[in-house]
Write a protein that holds these residues in place. Structure first.
Motif, PDB file in Angstrom:
ATOM      1  N   ARG A 147      -7.043   4.246   1.135  1.00  0.00           N
ATOM      2  CA  ARG A 147      -7.876   3.354   0.460  1.00  0.00           C
ATOM      3  C   ARG A 147      -7.364   1.823   0.628  1.00  0.00           C
ATOM      4  O   ARG A 147      -6.035   1.876   0.336  1.00  0.00           O
ATOM      5  N   LEU A 148      -7.981   0.801   0.792  1.00  0.00           N
ATOM      6  CA  LEU A 148      -7.522  -0.564   0.532  1.00  0.00           C
ATOM      7  C   LEU A 148      -7.776  -1.105  -0.635  1.00  0.00           C
ATOM      8  O   LEU A 148      -8.887  -1.040  -1.250  1.00  0.00           O
ATOM      9  N   ASP A 149      -6.853  -1.885  -1.155  1.00  0.00           N
ATOM     10  CA  ASP A 149      -7.136  -2.614  -2.226  1.00  0.00           C
ATOM     11  C   ASP A 149      -7.971  -4.047  -2.016  1.00  0.00           C
ATOM     12  O   ASP A 149      -7.773  -4.421  -0.929  1.00  0.00           O
ATOM     13  N   SER A 150      -7.730  -4.977  -3.040  1.00  0.00           N
ATOM     14  CA  SER A 150      -8.512  -6.165  -3.020  1.00  0.00           C
ATOM     15  C   SER A 150      -7.671  -7.055  -1.931  1.00  0.00           C
ATOM     16  O   SER A 150      -8.076  -8.255  -1.584  1.00  0.00           O
ATOM     17  N   ALA A 151      -6.309  -6.847  -1.842  1.00  0.00           N
ATOM     18  CA  ALA A 151      -5.407  -7.718  -1.115  1.00  0.00           C
ATOM     19  C   ALA A 151      -5.208  -7.095   0.328  1.00  0.00           C
ATOM     20  O   ALA A 151      -4.573  -7.285   1.102  1.00  0.00           O
ATOM     21  N   MET A 152      -6.162  -5.994   0.608  1.00  0.00           N
ATOM     22  CA  MET A 152      -6.268  -5.433   2.025  1.00  0.00           C
ATOM     23  C   MET A 152      -4.767  -4.576   2.352  1.00  0.00           C
ATOM     24  O   MET A 152      -4.500  -4.558   3.230  1.00  0.00           O
ATOM     25  N   GLN A 153      -4.121  -4.219   1.093  1.00  0.00           N
ATOM     26  CA  GLN A 153      -3.259  -3.266   1.265  1.00  0.00           C
ATOM     27  C   GLN A 153      -3.513  -1.830   0.957  1.00  0.00           C
ATOM     28  O   GLN A 153      -4.478  -1.475   0.276  1.00  0.00           O
ATOM     29  N   SER A 154      -3.143  -0.858   1.788  1.00  0.00           N
ATOM     30  CA  SER A 154      -3.333   0.558   1.958  1.00  0.00           C
ATOM     31  C   SER A 154      -2.732   1.224   0.820  1.00  0.00           C
ATOM     32  O   SER A 154      -1.454   0.750   0.384  1.00  0.00           O
ATOM     33  N   HIS A 155      -3.330   2.235   0.187  1.00  0.00           N
ATOM     34  CA  HIS A 155      -2.488   3.055  -0.928  1.00  0.00           C
ATOM     35  C   HIS A 155      -2.975   4.529  -0.656  1.00  0.00           C
ATOM     36  O   HIS A 155      -4.402   4.736  -0.101  1.00  0.00           O
ATOM     37  N   PRO A 156      -2.269   5.695  -0.699  1.00  0.00           N
ATOM     38  CA  PRO A 156      -2.891   6.876  -0.610  1.00  0.00           C
ATOM     39  C   PRO A 156      -3.756   7.182  -1.803  1.00  0.00           C
ATOM     40  O   PRO A 156      -3.489   6.529  -2.999  1.00  0.00           O
ATOM     41  N   THR A 157      -4.805   7.733  -1.567  1.00  0.00           N
ATOM     42  CA  THR A 157      -5.638   8.279  -2.706  1.00  0.00           C
ATOM     43  C   THR A 157      -4.852   9.221  -3.837  1.00  0.00           C
ATOM     44  O   THR A 157      -5.076   9.266  -4.810  1.00  0.00           O
ATOM     45  N   GLU A 158      -3.869  10.155  -3.080  1.00  0.00           N
ATOM     46  CA  GLU A 158      -3.440  11.179  -3.780  1.00  0.00           C
ATOM     47  C   GLU A 158      -2.028  11.167  -3.050  1.00  0.00           C
ATOM     48  O   GLU A 158      -1.747  11.618  -2.058  1.00  0.00           O
ATOM     49  N   GLY A 212      -1.059   6.630  13.602  1.00  0.00           N
ATOM     50  CA  GLY A 212      -1.674   5.601  14.045  1.00  0.00           C
ATOM     51  C   GLY A 212      -1.454   4.256  13.555  1.00  0.00           C
ATOM     52  O   GLY A 212      -1.935   3.026  13.915  1.00  0.00           O
ATOM     53  N   CYS A 213      -0.648   4.101  12.286  1.00  0.00           N
ATOM     54  CA  CYS A 213      -0.330   3.003  11.829  1.00  0.00           C
ATOM     55  C   CYS A 213       0.303   1.956  12.870  1.00  0.00           C
ATOM     56  O   CYS A 213       1.622   2.312  13.029  1.00  0.00           O
ATOM     57  N   PRO A 214      -0.289   0.624  12.983  1.00  0.00           N
ATOM     58  CA  PRO A 214       0.577  -0.302  14.021  1.00  0.00           C
ATOM     59  C   PRO A 214       1.809  -0.722  13.413  1.00  0.00           C
ATOM     60  O   PRO A 214       2.625  -1.082  14.280  1.00  0.00           O
ATOM     61  N   VAL A 215       2.146  -0.466  12.198  1.00  0.00           N
ATOM     62  CA  VAL A 215       3.358  -1.033  11.720  1.00  0.00           C
ATOM     63  C   VAL A 215       4.431   0.077  11.003  1.00  0.00           C
ATOM     64  O   VAL A 215       5.472  -0.331  10.290  1.00  0.00           O
ATOM     65  N   GLU A 216       3.834   1.084  11.161  1.00  0.00           N
ATOM     66  CA  GLU A 216       4.553   2.331  10.755  1.00  0.00           C
ATOM     67  C   GLU A 216       5.000   2.308   9.163  1.00  0.00           C
ATOM     68  O   GLU A 216       6.065   2.374   8.817  1.00  0.00           O
ATOM     69  N   ALA A 217       3.784   1.682   8.460  1.00  0.00           N
ATOM     70  CA  ALA A 217       4.168   1.685   7.075  1.00  0.00           C
ATOM     71  C   ALA A 217       3.916   2.741   6.162  1.00  0.00           C
ATOM     72  O   ALA A 217       4.021   2.774   5.066  1.00  0.00           O
ATOM     73  N   ILE A 218       3.282   3.982   6.780  1.00  0.00           N
ATOM     74  CA  ILE A 218       2.992   5.244   6.080  1.00  0.00           C
ATOM     75  C   ILE A 218       4.018   6.143   6.281  1.00  0.00           C
ATOM     76  O   ILE A 218       4.747   6.435   7.526  1.00  0.00           O
ATOM     77  N   ALA A 219       4.898   6.634   5.296  1.00  0.00           N
ATOM     78  CA  ALA A 219       5.947   7.614   5.382  1.00  0.00           C
ATOM     79  C   ALA A 219       5.385   8.755   4.653  1.00  0.00           C
ATOM     80  O   ALA A 219       4.797   8.810   3.682  1.00  0.00           O
ATOM     81  N   VAL A 220       5.701   9.830   5.308  1.00  0.00           N
ATOM     82  CA  VAL A 220       5.202  11.436   4.708  1.00  0.00           C
ATOM     83  C   VAL A 220       6.450  12.380   4.803  1.00  0.00           C
ATOM     84  O   VAL A 220       7.119  12.176   5.886  1.00  0.00           O
ATOM     85  N   HIS A 266      -9.762   4.557   8.609  1.00  0.00           N
ATOM     86  CA  HIS A 266     -10.630   5.168   9.512  1.00  0.00           C
ATOM     87  C   HIS A 266     -10.249   6.546  10.130  1.00  0.00           C
ATOM     88  O   HIS A 266     -11.195   7.455  10.130  1.00  0.00           O
ATOM     89  N   LEU A 267      -8.895   6.764  10.018  1.00  0.00           N
ATOM     90  CA  LEU A 267      -8.430   8.110  10.337  1.00  0.00           C
ATOM     91  C   LEU A 267      -8.507   9.042   9.450  1.00  0.00           C
ATOM     92  O   LEU A 267      -8.633  10.397   9.687  1.00  0.00           O
ATOM     93  N   ALA A 268      -8.186   8.595   8.149  1.00  0.00           N
ATOM     94  CA  ALA A 268      -8.147   9.799   7.168  1.00  0.00           C
ATOM     95  C   ALA A 268      -8.613   9.179   5.962  1.00  0.00           C
ATOM     96  O   ALA A 268      -8.202   8.493   4.801  1.00  0.00           O
ATOM     97  N   PRO A 269     -10.130   8.721   5.902  1.00  0.00           N
ATOM     98  CA  PRO A 269     -10.910   8.062   4.876  1.00  0.00           C
ATOM     99  C   PRO A 269     -10.753   8.701   3.618  1.00  0.00           C
ATOM    100  O   PRO A 269     -11.044   7.872   2.427  1.00  0.00           O
ATOM    101  N   SER A 270     -10.497   9.821   3.330  1.00  0.00           N
ATOM    102  CA  SER A 270     -10.425  10.470   2.163  1.00  0.00           C
ATOM    103  C   SER A 270      -9.010  10.421   1.578  1.00  0.00           C
ATOM    104  O   SER A 270      -8.722  10.755   0.402  1.00  0.00           O
ATOM    105  N   VAL A 327       3.062  11.352   0.256  1.00  0.00           N
ATOM    106  CA  VAL A 327       2.692  10.388   1.010  1.00  0.00           C
ATOM    107  C   VAL A 327       2.921   8.739   0.392  1.00  0.00           C
ATOM    108  O   VAL A 327       2.637   8.738  -0.887  1.00  0.00           O
ATOM    109  N   GLU A 328       3.285   7.790   1.144  1.00  0.00           N
ATOM    110  CA  GLU A 328       3.804   6.610   0.572  1.00  0.00           C
ATOM    111  C   GLU A 328       3.411   5.584   1.516  1.00  0.00           C
ATOM    112  O   GLU A 328       3.744   5.746   2.854  1.00  0.00           O
ATOM    113  N   VAL A 329       3.103   4.375   1.035  1.00  0.00           N
ATOM    114  CA  VAL A 329       2.651   3.290   1.933  1.00  0.00           C
ATOM    115  C   VAL A 329       3.497   2.014   1.406  1.00  0.00           C
ATOM    116  O   VAL A 329       3.808   1.703   0.384  1.00  0.00           O
TER     117      VAL A 329
END
Length: 77
Positions: free
Chosen positions: A29-40, A55-63, A22-26, A7-9
């Motif tokens: 996570r968001l960092d201090s710059a409000m950027q998403s990171h996979p926890t694993e 559900g990502c509005p800009v398709e920033a998540i690749a699996v 919101h969809l996968a809270p575990s 999983v990559e953002v």
């Protein structure tokens, strides 16, 4: 044994909407710059992670499938 995913953002695309958290809270996570990171970055296949990617509005998540790199989301056209 089930599939394992990588999983990559793409931080250049991430707008910090927090839909993923919101969809996968575990799984995200968001960092201090409000950027998403996979926890694993490497995880078992998971419907919540897939829902977050879809559900990502800009398709920033690749699996991708771990090992082969085959796209899970976004799908190859």
């Amino acid at each position: 044994m089930g599939d394992r995913w990588h999983v990559e953002v793409d931080r250049s695309l991430c707008i910090g909407s927090a839909q993923c958290t919101h969809l996968a809270p575990s799984a995200f996570r968001l960092d201090s710059a409000m950027q998403s990171h996979p926890t694993e970055p490497e995880a078992d296949a998971n419907e919540k992670v897939l829902a977050a990617a879809e559900g990502c509005p800009v398709e920033a998540i690749a699996v991708t499938l771990l090992g082969s790199g085959e796209a899970v989301f976004p799908p190859d056209d």
